[in-house]
Write a protein that holds these residues in place. Structure first.
Motif, PDB file in Angstrom:
ATOM      1  N   ASN A 449      -2.392  -1.393  15.055  1.00 38.74           N
ATOM      2  CA  ASN A 449      -1.257  -1.552  14.150  1.00 38.74           C
ATOM      3  C   ASN A 449      -0.469  -0.247  14.124  1.00 38.74           C
ATOM      4  O   ASN A 449      -1.012   0.795  13.734  1.00 38.74           O
ATOM      5  CB  ASN A 449      -1.743  -1.896  12.741  1.00 38.74           C
ATOM      6  N   GLN A 450       0.800  -0.296  14.494  1.00 42.35           N
ATOM      7  CA  GLN A 450       1.589   0.921  14.623  1.00 42.35           C
ATOM      8  C   GLN A 450       2.976   0.757  14.000  1.00 42.35           C
ATOM      9  O   GLN A 450       3.431  -0.348  13.735  1.00 42.35           O
ATOM     10  CB  GLN A 450       1.737   1.310  16.106  1.00 42.35           C
ATOM     11  N   LYS A 451       3.581   1.926  13.764  1.00 43.46           N
ATOM     12  CA  LYS A 451       4.957   2.028  13.250  1.00 43.46           C
ATOM     13  C   LYS A 451       5.100   1.468  11.843  1.00 43.46           C
ATOM     14  O   LYS A 451       6.192   1.043  11.435  1.00 43.46           O
ATOM     15  CB  LYS A 451       5.946   1.336  14.192  1.00 43.46           C
ATOM     16  N   GLY A 452       3.991   1.464  11.090  1.00 42.94           N
ATOM     17  CA  GLY A 452       4.069   1.034   9.708  1.00 42.94           C
ATOM     18  C   GLY A 452       4.865   2.021   8.858  1.00 42.94           C
ATOM     19  O   GLY A 452       4.908   3.218   9.136  1.00 42.94           O
ATOM     20  N   VAL A 453       5.517   1.516   7.816  1.00 45.48           N
ATOM     21  CA  VAL A 453       6.309   2.363   6.924  1.00 45.48           C
ATOM     22  C   VAL A 453       5.421   2.808   5.768  1.00 45.48           C
ATOM     23  O   VAL A 453       5.028   2.005   4.916  1.00 45.48           O
ATOM     24  CB  VAL A 453       7.551   1.616   6.397  1.00 45.48           C
ATOM     25  N   GLY A 454       5.090   4.093   5.769  1.00 41.03           N
ATOM     26  CA  GLY A 454       4.250   4.639   4.715  1.00 41.03           C
ATOM     27  C   GLY A 454       5.070   5.273   3.619  1.00 41.03           C
ATOM     28  O   GLY A 454       6.304   5.180   3.593  1.00 41.03           O
ATOM     29  N   ASN A 455       4.394   5.956   2.695  1.00 42.62           N
ATOM     30  CA  ASN A 455       5.109   6.569   1.579  1.00 42.62           C
ATOM     31  C   ASN A 455       5.727   7.906   1.992  1.00 42.62           C
ATOM     32  O   ASN A 455       5.584   8.354   3.127  1.00 42.62           O
ATOM     33  CB  ASN A 455       4.176   6.722   0.375  1.00 42.62           C
ATOM     34  N   ALA A 456       6.359   8.541   1.076  1.00 45.24           N
ATOM     35  CA  ALA A 456       7.046   9.809   1.332  1.00 45.24           C
ATOM     36  C   ALA A 456       6.241  10.989   0.809  1.00 45.24           C
ATOM     37  O   ALA A 456       6.775  12.081   0.622  1.00 45.24           O
ATOM     38  CB  ALA A 456       8.435   9.803   0.694  1.00 45.24           C
ATOM     39  N   GLY A 457       4.932  10.790   0.624  1.00 45.52           N
ATOM     40  CA  GLY A 457       4.100  11.843   0.057  1.00 45.52           C
ATOM     41  C   GLY A 457       3.682  12.883   1.073  1.00 45.52           C
ATOM     42  O   GLY A 457       4.124  12.901   2.225  1.00 45.52           O
ATOM     43  N   THR A 458       2.767  13.763   0.637  1.00 47.05           N
ATOM     44  CA  THR A 458       2.267  14.843   1.486  1.00 47.05           C
ATOM     45  C   THR A 458       0.771  14.751   1.715  1.00 47.05           C
ATOM     46  O   THR A 458       0.233  15.504   2.525  1.00 47.05           O
ATOM     47  CB  THR A 458       2.578  16.210   0.849  1.00 47.05           C
ATOM     48  N   ASP A 459       0.085  13.837   1.025  1.00 49.02           N
ATOM     49  CA  ASP A 459      -1.366  13.761   1.134  1.00 49.02           C
ATOM     50  C   ASP A 459      -1.769  12.753   2.211  1.00 49.02           C
ATOM     51  O   ASP A 459      -0.933  12.112   2.850  1.00 49.02           O
ATOM     52  CB  ASP A 459      -1.981  13.364  -0.214  1.00 49.02           C
ATOM     53  N   MET A 460      -3.098  12.607   2.426  1.00 48.93           N
ATOM     54  CA  MET A 460      -3.592  11.623   3.386  1.00 48.93           C
ATOM     55  C   MET A 460      -3.632  10.269   2.700  1.00 48.93           C
ATOM     56  O   MET A 460      -4.515   9.966   1.912  1.00 48.93           O
ATOM     57  CB  MET A 460      -4.995  12.002   3.890  1.00 48.93           C
ATOM     58  N   ASN A 461      -2.654   9.443   3.039  1.00 46.81           N
ATOM     59  CA  ASN A 461      -2.527   8.134   2.419  1.00 46.81           C
ATOM     60  C   ASN A 461      -1.986   7.173   3.469  1.00 46.81           C
ATOM     61  O   ASN A 461      -0.900   7.370   4.008  1.00 46.81           O
ATOM     62  CB  ASN A 461      -1.578   8.213   1.219  1.00 46.81           C
ATOM     63  N   PHE A 462      -2.767   6.117   3.767  1.00 44.45           N
ATOM     64  CA  PHE A 462      -2.386   5.181   4.817  1.00 44.45           C
ATOM     65  C   PHE A 462      -1.844   3.855   4.261  1.00 44.45           C
ATOM     66  O   PHE A 462      -1.736   2.871   4.991  1.00 44.45           O
ATOM     67  CB  PHE A 462      -3.581   4.899   5.737  1.00 44.45           C
ATOM     68  N   ASP A 463      -1.483   3.844   2.982  1.00 45.34           N
ATOM     69  CA  ASP A 463      -0.924   2.631   2.392  1.00 45.34           C
ATOM     70  C   ASP A 463       0.491   2.387   2.930  1.00 45.34           C
ATOM     71  O   ASP A 463       1.220   3.321   3.260  1.00 45.34           O
ATOM     72  CB  ASP A 463      -0.870   2.758   0.865  1.00 45.34           C
ATOM     73  N   LEU A 464       0.852   1.121   2.996  1.00 46.19           N
ATOM     74  CA  LEU A 464       2.175   0.733   3.483  1.00 46.19           C
ATOM     75  C   LEU A 464       3.122   0.452   2.331  1.00 46.19           C
ATOM     76  O   LEU A 464       2.741  -0.138   1.323  1.00 46.19           O
ATOM     77  CB  LEU A 464       2.071  -0.516   4.365  1.00 46.19           C
ATOM     78  N   VAL A 465       4.380   0.872   2.518  1.00 45.40           N
ATOM     79  CA  VAL A 465       5.430   0.513   1.576  1.00 45.40           C
ATOM     80  C   VAL A 465       5.870  -0.922   1.846  1.00 45.40           C
ATOM     81  O   VAL A 465       6.123  -1.699   0.927  1.00 45.40           O
ATOM     82  CB  VAL A 465       6.613   1.487   1.694  1.00 45.40           C
TER      83      VAL A 465
END
Length: 808
Positions: A449-465
């Motif tokens: 799974n690639q090119k997902g839109v993640g958040n704008a944060g700075t930490d390690m977070n793989f959740d999708l917007v």
């Protein structure tokens, strides 16, 4: 997670205190001066039962069924002895051995006893369920070298192994990138990477990148068999890279060890180990935690490793066991640099929001069955449940991070494999010969799974917007293989090997290649089935008792991988007509030791790699340059690899009361070139035709030289090492001038020094320290086209470490 680790510890602790079984054979092993000999292997012949003598020379084998047996001892430097005995119900049999030195092995024994020339060894001609005769191979004994094991420093670990190229862009030690003979070091994917003989990569035939590397503090040996391993282990051009973990201690019911390291940039590592043998049971477990900030800005890593192994002798002929290995990682990736940025400050980083994680779980089952004294079977079943996760801003390094939504890429791996091997010795024409045969089944699934839109944060977070991934691919790979190989002892000096491997590979790829304006673009389902055979033969001729000539020829094969078919998250373009690569390896060499002061191995190699998959820099109609991945025609790698270690004090003085100095050189000249490949490009609006013939293969320096000196006095040792590596090109067009994104261009030559020392007190306490990159050289070994770049990936500057260990 803490509960998991605690449960393992107390479970194994309870095993170690199981009360003694009633039937047993015990005794002591002494030399001719009546001194105890520790570490002697004591085997009940024709069974799976065996232990080692402890520090006092004592041994005990418990819970033997009533019957008659023969007990055999073996240790390098002494003649093998065998004593017959019978044991009745509730009986304890006492057998003592007095071992006699063996002249044939005396040189090797003295070489080991001088404590300095045992860091690099070779595999026996026949061992367990494999034939090693005639092959170019090395065994790295990690306990015998001075190196920063807490950080898996590959430059030091492979310092004595000639021809190994290393990508040094991962100072955390989480991943290993090594290769040889002009092959790509990208996560060691040209090697068949294994641990304790089973696969630890996502899929050797579909995606062989080694995201998992065991902690070197628990690795006893690293076995390397060059391309000639293809018959017994698979068709990879690079050969076998096998991490052999420390086995359960066969000389004691319970032992424990803790090793703790601190160092530069906030490094902290703790490694904790327990193991032992009790009756029919043996066990081992370790836990390692390592964390630090990294040498570059925006660098951080936090890793946890846990491993459990338990074995049980069901009967005198059958032994079963299980292993479980778990790893979690949290790694901040500083990203790449342009050439100008690297020249200004190689430790800087302009990417602060890139993170990487690889949770990895590897279970396995193992069974050994002795059919007869000369025939035995081994069955391994193994698998993996793993992930590769990344989040960040992955555009060209020339594009400033807009601090908006980050890209999320996630791979899920589910694999299962099994290998059945048979090893037998038989007599023919008055000589004993050896045959090894096996069957392998492997099934792998990769959900990419690639090119997902993640958040704008700075930490390690793989959740999708957003709810889905624009690219969603599914790759299935099924592999059946069978092999047979025979070693013929033609005379007392000459042996020959010959073998055949049959391969069947079925691959299926489907899914969504991209999503444009909310409309999925489906990948045309691709199904490939290949059937092919690999042939190989080799030989050895023993010129003396301790030196030999060797040679081998073995065919190789590399199927198109899922990573070949999908571009990274940058500007790479993939050829729609990629096809599998095939070729062969050839070796001719001379190796051995002279006396107890010189150890050497020098050889010529030739590697033919047809339809090699690689990248070239192309120019588009608008004048922009991009990386194009395609079959680049045939490449040929040829050259020499040589290792020599010399002890001048032993050679000219003999025994020394002030210690020993060992000098070593690991030298390689690698001429890796393309033979014929026509390419077209557009220059000033005109089509230009050129050819890659004569171009050097990318990532293949011609000069790979490492030198070192070790001083040892009793329980103290210190090693200095110099790595002198030639320049390399990052693409097949041999671009010298870098492009703006720094993904192509020359990788300059470099030299780097390391200094390490260690001291052991009463065989219980150890203190180690060292400086890596002693002179603080600024250099790099890789230009990355995608993650974790793109751009120049600098190697670490000067770092320090201090390690303290205790054994109980």
């Amino acid at each position: 997670m803490r509960l998991f680790y605690s449960s393992i510890f107390f479970y194994l602790l309870s095993i170690s205190f199981v009360f003694a079984q009633r039937n047993a054979v015990q005794g002591k092993i002494l030399d001719q001066e009546q001194k105890p000999i520790p570490g002697v292997s004591v085997i009940v012949e024709g069974t799976v039962r065996g232990v080692q003598s402890d520090q006092n020379g004592a041994f005990v084998i418990k819970d033997l069924p009533v019957g008659s047996y023969a007990l055999k001892t073996s240790m390098i430097g002494f003649k093998t002895q065998s004593l017959s005995f019978s044991i009745g119900k509730d009986a304890v049999k006492n057998l003592d051995f007095v071992l006699v030195e063996d002249d044939i092995w005396l040189e090797s024994f003295e070489l080991m006893a001088s404590r300095g020339m045992n860091g690099q060894g070779r595999l026996p001609e026949v061992e367990d369920f494999r034939i090693n005769a005639g092959r170019k191979n090395e065994v790295i004994h990690l306990g015998e070298i001075d190196a920063n094991l807490a950080m898996n420093n590959s430059r030091q670990i492979f310092g004595r192994t000639p021809g190994i190229t290393i990508w040094e862009n991962d100072g955390s030690g989480i991943q290993l990138g090594v290769a040889s003979r002009g092959l790509s070091p990208n996560r060691s994917w040209e090697f068949n990477v294994r641990m304790n003989g089973y696969d630890i990569t996502p899929d050797p035939m579909g995606y062989p990148e080694a995201y998992f590397t065991p902690p070197m503090e628990v690795v006893e040996n690293i076995e390397i068999i060059r391309g000639a391993s293809s018959l017994q282990y698979g068709p990879q051009f690079g050969g076998l890279l096998n991490f052999v973990l420390r086995k359960p201690d066969p000389s004691t019911r319970f032992t424990a060890e803790t090793i703790n390291t601190v160092g530069s940039n906030g490094l902290f590592s703790t490694f904790n180990y327990i193991g032992g043998t009790e009756g029919k049971w043996d066990y081992t477990a370790y836990y390692q935690k390592r964390r630090g900030n990294g040498w570059r800005d925006n660098g951080f890593f936090n890793t946890d490793h846990a491993h459990l192994e338990v074995n049980y002798a069901v009967s005198n002929r059958l032994k079963i066991g299980t292993e479980m290995t778990y790893m979690t990682t949290e790694s901040q990736q500083p990203g790449g640099l342009t050439d100008a940025q690297f020249a200004a400050d190689p430790s800087q980083s302009i990417r602060s929001r890139n993170w990487f994680s690889t949770p990895w779980f590897i279970p396995s089952l193992n069974a050994d069955y002795i059919v007869s004294p000369k025939t035995k079977l081994n069955l391994k079943a193994f698998g993996s449940i793993a992930e590769r996760n990344s989040v960040g801003f992955t555009s060209a390094i020339t594009q400033e991070d807009d601090l908006g939504n980050r890209q999320v890429d996630r791979d899920l791996y589910h694999t299962f494999g099994t290998e059945l091997r048979l090893s037998t010795a038989y007599s023919l024409f008055g000589k004993e010969h050896n045959l090894v045969a096996g069957y392998r089944f492997y099934k792998g699934n990769i959900d990419r799974n690639q090119k997902g839109v993640g958040n704008a944060g700075t930490d390690m977070n793989f959740d999708l917007v957003e709810s889905s991934y624009p690219r969603d691919l599914d790759f299935d790979n099924v592999n059946h293989a069978a092999f047979v190989e025979n070693m013929f002892n033609v005379t007392d000096k000459l042996l020959l090997t010959a073998g055949l491997r049959l391969e069947n590979i079925s691959s299926n790829m489907k899914g969504i290649l991209n999503t444009v304006n909310g409309v999925p673009q489906l990948l045309t389902p691709e199904q490939r089935t290949r059937n092919f055979a690999l042939l190989g033969f080799g030989g050895e001729y023993h010129l003396t008792k301790t030196t030999e000539l060797y040679t081998n020829f073995s065919q190789a094969y590399r199927p198109v991988l899922i990573s070949d078919l999908t571009p990274p998250a940058t500007t790479d373009v993939i050829d729609a007509n990629l096809k599998d690569a095939r070729g062969y390896n050839f070796d001719l060499g001379y190796r051995g030791n002279i006396g107890d002061f010189l150890n050497f191995d020098a050889s010529f190699f030739y590697l033919n790699y047809a339809d090699r998959i690689g990248t070239i820099t192309q120019t588009a109609a608008d004048g922009t340059r991009f990386q194009f991945r395609t079959n680049l025609g045939t490449s040929v790698s040829q050259g020499v690899e040589a290792f020599v270690e010399f002890d001048p004090i032993t050679a000219f003085v003999g025994n020394s009361s002030i210690g020993y100095i060992h000098l070593f050189s690991s030298l390689a000249f690698v001429n890796a070139e393309y033979q014929d490949f026509e390419r077209t490009s557009i220059t000033n609006g005109e089509i230009v035709v050129s050819n890659l013939a004569g171009n050097r293969v990318e990532n293949a320096p011609r000069k790979i030289n490492r030198y070192g000196a070790t001083y040892r006095f009793k329980d103290f040792s210190m090693t200095w090492q110099l790595s002198d590596i030639g320049e390399a090109f990052s693409d097949a067009t041999n671009s010298v001038e870098p492009n703006a994104a720094a993904t192509s261009g020359l990788v300059p030559a470099y030299s780097v020094q390391d200094l390490s020392a260690g001291y052991t007190l009463k065989k219980k306490y150890s203190l180690k320290t060292g400086v890596n990159n002693l002179t603080d050289e600024a250099y790099f070994t890789r230009r990355a086209g995608g993650y974790p770049g793109p751009g120049i990936m600098p190697a670490d500057g000067r770092t320090f470490y201090l390690t303290f260990g205790v054994k109980f």
